[in-house]
Structure formats: C-alpha cells, structure tokens
Design a protein around this motif. Structure first.
Motif: not given
Lengths: 176, 268
Positions: B3, B6-7, B10, B182, B186-187, B191-193, B198-199
């Motif tokens: 995890f 991935i977070k 990437p 990726y 994600s978008r 998933v929020d920008d 942040r990640n």
C-alpha cells in the motif's frame, strides 16, 4: 467520444452536461472528483499502469481514496471468481491477453461500486461466455441502483439485457 | 500488496534511486562549501588582517626597524609579524603600478601582522609611535581579502543552487511524465488532486529525509578521511537548517510542477 464526455474526461464541445443533478461546467476540480467517484469507466483502449501488477491496477484508486485494507481485500475476493481472474491476478499487465485486460478493466470500474458504469466499446471482442458473466454482474449492479451505459457495438440481445437502446442519428440520440 | 509503494512511490525504483543519488552528491558539496566558509569565518574572527609598512631609509635603517619591532612587541594584541617578499609586494602593487618597474631599494618592507581580534587594537596610537622612529612607517588594517572570499562563497553557492534546482526540475518533470497514467487513472476514478499531490509530497519528503540521513555519515567520513577535519560545534544546527530549507524548496518545486502538469493533463 460520448463515453469520454459522460466519463468527465473530455469537455462537451457545446451545451450543458448534467450528471447526478449537477451541471458539470460549473463545478470546481474537487467537486468534479466527487462526481468521478460515482462513475466507473471501462475504456475502449486498455488503460493500465505497466509497472503495477493486475491486482494493484484494479485496486489502486481505492487505496488512494483511503478505503480500509480489509474492505478492499474482501471486495477483490468477491469479484475475482466472477471474472475468472484469480490465476493472473499477480501478473504484470503486459503479460495478459486482451480478454483478461478487458475483464480487469471491468473489475476496476465496478470495485468501487459506482452509481454510473460506462462501458466504451466493451463487447467488441468479448466471447459469449464472458458476455454472460458480465450480464450477471450488470444485473447485480442494476439491482443496487447502478446505471449501466454501454457505448459502441451492441452485444447479443439474448446475453445482455438492456432497458433502452439509443442510436446517434444526425447528431441526435434516437431511441431504437 | 504494498500500500505504501502504491500511495507514495508509484514510479519505477530507478527514478527514486537517481533522485537520491544526485541529491546526496549535491548535499555533500553544499555542506562542504558551507563548512569551509564557516571554518574560515571562525579563523578570521580570531585574527584581523593588518599590514605594517616600513620605508627604507639610509640612516640606521636596521636599528630603527628594531626599535619599531620593540614598540610592537610591547603591544599585547599583536601575536606575530611576518615579512613579505619583494616579489609578493610587487604582485600586490601590480594593479597600481601597471608596467612601472620598481627597484628593490625603494620598495618598503611590508609585514603581515597577526592580531588578536578579541583585544582592542588602536592603529593610530601605534602609528604615532612608529612614525617618530621612521618617518612614513605605517600600520594599517586591510579588509580586502575577506570581501573577496565572501563573493567567491556566494557565487559558489549560487551556481550550486542553480545546478541543484535545474537537476531536480528535470528529474521531477521526467518523473511526472512517467506517472502520467497513474495521475490520470486516479483522477478518472475519483481521487482528488490534493490527495495525489499530498501523497507525492510525502513520498519525496521521505526520500529527502533518507537522503539527508545518508549524506551525514558520508560527509563526515569523507571529511575525516581526506582532510582530518574537526567539525564546528554548530555543524548539526547548520545541517538541520540546510535540511529544512532544502526540503521546503524541493517540495515547493514538486507541488508547483505537479499542479501545472495536472492542470494541463485534461480539461476536466
């Protein structure tokens, strides 16, 4: 093109698009994200991250959305037997067949339980066996309130049940 | 399933290794320059640059010069006096003299005077005494050397910072291109920008912390082994400050680049 517009990937050339009761042209980026959250999309082209294995490719949006690890594992465990992907789940995506990739895309689109599911030209090269399996899943999704929109070549009417069928004719959608 | 990878990480491992390796090298060079400058500053603080000029006179020059030295030795703040060679004096005066060739007889004797910075050193009082012994003898403070060092230090740091920024700019640009799918996927799946941003920031913050943790022992070993260097007491403070500033700059760079990149990826 229409699938990409409804999937909030491209902007409509003209007019307004209302999704889930909201005019998307007036939404901010984070508001758009919350609508994206409700849409599962299966792309026409196989759109994957080659560095990740199949499992990661299916679940990574859920990981980024901070879903609980147990919930993700549970959802995956329930979904994979339906799509016969258990054997290839740890494989890198470039090693998979086109049919497996299509199913993987389908798995990725529905694992987040979307309210709208978009299938862009999905049934083009899919054999009738897989079509049947997909039909069961589509029926299950419809029961929990998911709207399924299929674009492109229509599958065999005996294998997949549609409530409505439309055709683009002269720039207009006409019911068949 | 990893995890964390991935977070926060990437992309391919090679991208992160290259980022770490290049930044370790830059940090070691940066710390080397800063440490060297601070060491020089400390040395300069314990002494001041003072010169003594004694014009050559025909009558009893050596006796009179000794008298001057007697006067200087009575002064507690003077540590030592070292004579400069005529060649060195000509070199120092070459800008003023241009092509005029001076005979050695008329070149004054010049001495480098080492003075304790902690003690007060009144040049005028000494000058009054020594001019009575030899007319024209002069002791004077010169601050030219330090300002030259200062310019050299700042130009060195400026060039290095530009190289660091350019290197990281291109590395991050290449990195963002590699994780394009990726970001896009994600978008598309909601998933929020801000979460992506942040990640990625957390990932690079971890990498930079790792880079600084590795750079410290490498830098220490290098300095100990090659230069037998004794570190200044406040080296850790400087190190932490460098870490904070470096981190902030690189992460700000990443955020700006990532925001611009995401904005240009797709309209919605």
């Amino acid at each position: 093109m229409l699938a990409r517009v409804i999937g909030l990937i491209d902007k409509p050339a003209e007019g307004n698009l209302y999704l889930l009761g909201k005019n998307i042209s007036r939404l901010s980026r984070s508001e758009l994200s919350s609508i994206h959250n409700e849409i599962g999309i299966v792309f026409q082209e196989n759109y994957f991250i080659n560095e990740f294995d199949l499992e990661t490719n299916i679940i990574f949006p859920l990981i980024l959305k901070n879903e609980k690890k147990n919930d993700i594992v549970q959802a995956l465990r329930e979904l994979l037997p339906w799509l016969s992907l258990e054997k290839v789940i740890k494989e890198k995506v470039y090693k998979l067949s086109i049919a497996e990739l299509k199913l993987a895309q389908f798995a990725r689109a529905i694992i987040g339980r979307p309210r709208i599911l978009l299938l862009d030209n999905f049934f083009k090269d899919v054999d009738s066996g897989i079509q049947k399996k997909i039909n069961y899943l589509i029926l299950a999704l419809k029961k929990i309130g998911t709207t399924v929109i299929v674009f492109g070549q229509s599958p065999d009417d005996r294998t997949v049940n549609f409530n409505k069928k439309y055709e683009i004719y002269n720039k207009n959608l006409e019911e068949r | 399933m990893n995890f964390l990878k991935i977070k926060f990480f990437p992309s391919n491992i090679e991208d992160y290794l290259y980022f770490c390796a290049s930044n370790i090298i830059f940090i070691i060079i940066l710390l080397g320059i800063i440490e060297k400058k601070l060491e020089k500053k400390n040395i300069n603080e314990s002494k001041s640059e003072v010169m003594l000029f004694i014009p050559k006179v025909h009558d009893d020059f050596e006796e009179k010069r000794d008298l001057i030295f007697n006067q200087l030795s009575a002064n507690n703040s003077i540590i030592s006096v070292n004579k400069l060679e005529n060649k060195e004096i000509k070199k120092i005066l070459s800008d003023t003299l241009k092509n005029i060739d001076l005979s050695d007889e008329i070149i004054p004797e010049v001495y480098d005077v080492q003075v304790k910075a902690s003690k007060s050193f009144d040049v005028d009082i000494i000058n009054n005494k020594i001019t009575k012994i030899i007319d024209g003898a002069l002791i004077d403070k010169i601050g030219n050397k330090e300002s030259k060092d200062f310019i050299l230090f700042f130009s060195g740091i400026a060039v290095l910072i530009i190289i660091i920024l350019l290197n990281n700019f291109f590395l991050l640009k290449n990195y963002l291109v590699k994780i394009k799918h990726y970001i896009n996927l994600s978008r598309y799946f909601g998933v929020d920008d801000i979460i992506i941003l942040r990640n990625l920031n957390i990932g690079f913050f971890i990498l930079l912390t790792l880079v600084f943790s590795v750079s410290y022992p490498i830098f220490k070993t290098l300095m100990d082994y090659n230069f037998n260097h004794v570190f200044l007491n406040d080296f850790i403070k400087i190190y932490l400050l460098t870490y904070l500033i470096y981190n902030s700059i690189i992460l700000t760079f990443l955020s700006i680049q990532c925001k611009i990149y995401m904005k240009n990826l797709n309209i919605l």
